[in-house]
Write an enzyme that holds these catalytic residues in place. Structure first.
Site, PDB file in Angstrom:
ATOM      1  N   PRO A   2      -1.605 -39.232 -43.828  1.00 22.43           N
ATOM      2  CA  PRO A   2      -0.347 -38.540 -43.816  1.00 22.43           C
ATOM      3  C   PRO A   2       0.753 -38.996 -44.717  1.00 22.43           C
ATOM      4  CG  PRO A   2      -1.138 -38.949 -41.642  1.00 22.43           C
ATOM      5  CD  PRO A   2      -2.110 -39.510 -42.598  1.00 22.43           C
ATOM      6  N   GLU A   3       1.223 -40.156 -44.667  1.00 24.07           N
ATOM      7  CA  GLU A   3       2.511 -40.392 -45.321  1.00 24.07           C
ATOM      8  C   GLU A   3       2.339 -40.818 -46.783  1.00 24.07           C
ATOM      9  OE1 GLU A   3       5.417 -42.172 -42.666  1.00 24.07           O
ATOM     10  OE2 GLU A   3       3.967 -42.074 -41.049  1.00 24.07           O
ATOM     11  N   HIS A  96     -16.871 -32.680 -40.167  1.00 27.81           N
ATOM     12  CA  HIS A  96     -15.546 -32.178 -40.542  1.00 27.81           C
ATOM     13  C   HIS A  96     -15.363 -32.010 -42.039  1.00 27.81           C
ATOM     14  CE1 HIS A  96     -14.784 -34.356 -36.597  1.00 27.81           C
ATOM     15  NE2 HIS A  96     -14.758 -33.072 -36.327  1.00 27.81           N
ATOM     16  N   ARG A 115      -8.627 -32.085 -38.026  1.00 30.59           N
ATOM     17  CA  ARG A 115      -7.725 -31.161 -37.334  1.00 30.59           C
ATOM     18  C   ARG A 115      -7.368 -29.903 -38.129  1.00 30.59           C
ATOM     19  NH1 ARG A 115      -3.049 -34.735 -34.785  1.00 30.59           N
ATOM     20  NH2 ARG A 115      -2.505 -32.748 -33.865  1.00 30.59           N
ATOM     21  N   LYS A 152      23.241 -33.790 -42.508  1.00 33.21           N
ATOM     22  CA  LYS A 152      22.472 -33.343 -41.338  1.00 33.21           C
ATOM     23  C   LYS A 152      23.185 -33.731 -40.049  1.00 33.21           C
ATOM     24  CE  LYS A 152      19.166 -31.473 -43.509  1.00 33.21           C
ATOM     25  NZ  LYS A 152      18.829 -30.062 -43.274  1.00 33.21           N
TER      26      LYS A 152
END
Length: 282
Positions: A2-3, A96, A115, A152
């Site tokens: 992910p990152e 997968h 996923r 924000k």
DNA sequence: ACCGCGGCCTGGCGGC
DNA sequence: TGCCGCCAGGCCGCGG
């Protein structure tokens, strides 16, 4: 994976295998792996020569030799890893495997994604024009990013995850950056002083650079580089996943809570910068 | 215009 | 043992 540090590890691993090569065959084994694409990926890719592997934040893409790289409307192949995507060199024995590609020198690429939040998609580069610069870019503007953060009104933790403020930071490195900068994840971003906003973004850059030197963070076999190897930054985490354990800085118990729907870990004692009372330094 | 939440998936884990 | 609900590193789009 992910990152930013994990995606960059993949980008670096991929580069020597694919630059200068062309696609010889592409098979899609799961419809979600190239969703949003009308034509079959093989028809779009076979014969096209790869000129570079690029990345901004968590978005990675292949540049093609027959495109004008200064044209924002040029087509690129986005490879987004989502929550569980891997790009591996060679064939992989896994249920997968979503996309299998072969290059003109017989190198095989396997896109593995449990996923199915990840994808390969050929499309105009400007599709990702909304993604802000990431802190590892050489001309990253800390001051401007600090201002965007402070625009924000959400909790600073949530704002750090907003890829239009800065990109590349995900749930792990957001918690780590806040721990390093000693800022509470609950504090409203708009209530930060500019110097604290800059400090937390700067810390995010430092933590991600450090993670990159050890191949990123992996807790399990889901997060591996192009050769299937895990990074070991998990050993250096101070906040993420450490709920109930003592803070490495002050000894107080790390708290786990939920912010913006994401697990959030922080030290309630020494992450109080900008709240009027300075933390006791140990 | 902004923000918060739900949805998209699969699989592993802890609790009953 | 089995089942169920919850959780997981991301992102987008909807509705208020």
């Amino acid at each position: 994976m992910p990152e930013l540090p994990e995606v960059e590890s993949v980008r670096r691993g991929l580069e020597p295998y694919v630059v200068g090569r062309s696609f010889a065959a592409v098979e899609v084994h799961h419809p979600r792996a190239n969703r949003g694409q009308e034509a079959p990926l093989s028809a779009l890719l076979v014969g096209r020569k790869i000129a570079a592997v690029a990345r901004r934040g968590k978005f990675m893409w292949l540049e093609f030799a027959d495109e004008d790289h200064s044209d924002p409307a040029r087509d690129v192949l986005f490879i987004h890893l989502g929550m569980s995507g891997q790009v591996r060199i060679g064939e992989v024995d896994s249920p997968h495997v979503r996309i299998a590609a072969v290059l003109d020198d017989a190198t095989r690429l396997s896109f593995v994604d449990q996923r199915t939040f990840g994808y390969w998609r050929l499309g105009p580069w400007l599709t990702m024009a909304h993604i802000a610069p990431d802190p590892l870019e050489t001309d990253f503007d800390l001051t401007a990013a600090g201002r965007r953060l402070r625009a924000k009104r959400t909790a600073v933790k949530v704002a750090l995850l907003d890829q239009t403020v800065l990109s590349g930071v995900g749930n792990i490195y957001a918690d780590e950056a806040l721990w390093a900068a000693q800022i509470s994840p609950l504090k409203k971003a708009s209530a930060l002083r500019q110097r604290d906003a800059v400090a937390v973004i700067s810390a995010a850059g430092d933590v991600m650079r450090e993670a990159l030197t050890v191949g990123g963070t992996s807790f399990d076999a889901l997060y591996v580089n192009v050769n299937g190897e895990s990074g070991y930054f998990d050993r250096s985490l101070h906040a993420y996943g450490r709920g109930g354990q003592p803070c490495d800085r002050c000894g107080e118990e790390i708290v786990k809570t939920v912010l913006g729907g994401r697990g959030t870990h922080y030290c309630p004692s020494c992450q109080r910068r900008g709240e009027g009372r300075l933390p006791a330094a140990n």
